[in-house]
Design a protein around this motif. Structure first.
Motif, short mmCIF file in Angstrom:
data_model
loop_
_atom_site.label_atom_id
_atom_site.label_comp_id
_atom_site.label_asym_id
_atom_site.label_seq_id
_atom_site.Cartn_x
_atom_site.Cartn_y
_atom_site.Cartn_z
N UNK A 1 -9.39 -27.67 -56.72
CA UNK A 1 -8.29 -28.38 -56.08
C UNK A 1 -8.19 -27.90 -54.64
N UNK A 2 -8.08 -28.86 -53.71
CA UNK A 2 -7.96 -28.51 -52.30
C UNK A 2 -6.48 -28.34 -51.96
N UNK A 3 -6.15 -27.20 -51.37
CA UNK A 3 -4.77 -26.90 -51.03
C UNK A 3 -4.74 -26.13 -49.72
N UNK A 4 -3.56 -26.02 -49.12
CA UNK A 4 -3.43 -25.28 -47.87
C UNK A 4 -3.79 -23.81 -48.05
N UNK A 5 -4.38 -23.23 -47.02
CA UNK A 5 -4.63 -21.79 -47.01
C UNK A 5 -3.29 -21.06 -46.92
N UNK A 6 -3.27 -19.76 -47.19
CA UNK A 6 -2.03 -18.99 -47.03
C UNK A 6 -1.45 -19.15 -45.63
N UNK A 7 -0.14 -19.24 -45.55
CA UNK A 7 0.53 -19.52 -44.28
C UNK A 7 0.19 -18.52 -43.20
N UNK A 8 0.06 -17.23 -43.57
CA UNK A 8 -0.23 -16.23 -42.54
C UNK A 8 -1.62 -16.42 -41.94
N UNK A 9 -2.57 -16.88 -42.76
CA UNK A 9 -3.93 -17.15 -42.25
C UNK A 9 -3.90 -18.33 -41.28
N UNK A 10 -3.18 -19.38 -41.67
CA UNK A 10 -3.10 -20.57 -40.83
C UNK A 10 -2.48 -20.23 -39.48
N UNK A 11 -1.39 -19.51 -39.48
CA UNK A 11 -0.71 -19.17 -38.23
C UNK A 11 -1.60 -18.32 -37.33
N UNK A 12 -2.31 -17.37 -37.91
CA UNK A 12 -3.20 -16.52 -37.13
C UNK A 12 -4.32 -17.34 -36.52
N UNK A 13 -4.93 -18.21 -37.31
CA UNK A 13 -6.03 -19.05 -36.82
C UNK A 13 -5.55 -20.00 -35.72
N UNK A 14 -4.35 -20.56 -35.89
CA UNK A 14 -3.82 -21.51 -34.93
C UNK A 14 -3.62 -20.85 -33.56
#
Length: 292
Positions: free
Chosen positions: A52-65
């Motif tokens: 199932x495709x789902x969002x990565x953990x929020x902290x990872x997304x914020x760091x990458x962004x």
């Protein structure tokens, strides 16, 4: 107008962020500008064992962004037109869209529905471009009933997925079988039949370095190479796409150019094409039917 080339659909994942510098240098070598589309999703296993495709953990997304933000600002300061962007999928009912921004100060938002996404950025210079539109409705195919042509001035109808123009032409959508099959219910032609003013492009969607051969490229007609001029060209639908080698295409109806809106009636059309090899044919469609 200048013809500026790019791959509007280059998805970089969380586990690829250490390759961002390499991707950027490659883009600068082969593209006139680059709108990066960060991919904030990952595959997880359900209790049944299915993926199932789902969002990565929020902290990872914020760091990458923030890494993407710093890189885009750096390249802009050095004179290369680069745009921040990310892929949005919502609950899958409206289709997948890549969201891009004119400036570098925006945050990612992940509402469930397309109209919420549009409203979240109503006071922002943002666009949301649908892609692989001809998958089934409810399974990440495009929902033209919720489409807003101001927020989404054009659609990506060719990529590594295949061609979404209709469900009868060549270049079927068979590479990603878990998302198929291709259907005429959501294809690009349905959007035109609904009366929407929506341009069309081609781009990669290949999840590795931008501008991979055979995965589609986009051209923007712009007054100059600044981000503001490129953005104006995209907002005005002054765009087209190629599936393979780049072609110089000029098309006008009276004094209007690709993407402009004209009243029904007789018009003086001019087409000029410069291709890499002999041109086999030029097809003109009227109301989605081959005219000549």
């Amino acid at each position: 107008m200048k013809k500026l080339w790019t791959d509007l659909h280059s998805n970089i994942h969380h586990n690829q962020m250490d390759e961002l510098d390499k991707w950027t240098e490659h883009a600068k070598d082969v593209l006139d500008f680059w709108p990066i589309a960060y991919y904030p999703f990952q595959m997880i296993k359900t209790e049944s064992g299915a993926g199932l495709e789902d969002l990565c953990p929020e902290e990872e997304i914020k760091k990458d962004w923030e890494i993407v933000r710093r890189k885009v600002k750096e390249e802009n300061e050095n004179g290369y037109p680069m745009f921040m962007g990310y892929e949005w999928q919502g609950c899958g009912f409206d289709g997948d869209h890549n969201v891009f921004f004119l400036d570098n100060e925006q945050d990612m938002k992940h509402p469930m529905r397309y109209q919420e996404l549009r409203d979240d950025y109503k006071d922002t210079e943002a666009i949301g471009i649908p892609h692989h539109v001809a998958y089934q409705l409810g399974s990440r195919g495009k929902n033209w009933a919720t489409h807003d042509e101001n927020f989404s001035p054009f659609a990506e109808i060719y990529s590594s997925h295949g061609c979404s123009e209709n469900d009868t032409g060549g270049m079927d959508m068979e590479r990603h079988l878990h998302m198929g099959p291709r259907t005429g219910e959501t294809c690009y032609e349905r959007g035109l039949e609904a009366g929407l003013h929506v341009g069309c492009i081609a781009s990669g969607d290949n999840h590795n370095v931008p501008a991979a051969c055979d995965h589609g490229t986009m051209c923007v007609l712009a007054e100059d190479t600044s981000k503001a001029a490129i953005w104006a060209g995209m907002k005005a639908r002054h765009v087209y796409g190629v599936s393979r080698s780049r072609m110089e295409i000029d098309f006008t109806a009276d004094d209007k150019m690709m993407g402009d809106v004209i009243a029904p009636g007789k018009h003086n059309m001019k087409i000029s094409i410069c291709a890499a090899d002999a041109i086999d044919r030029v097809e003109l469609l009227k109301n989605n039917v081959l005219e000549e």
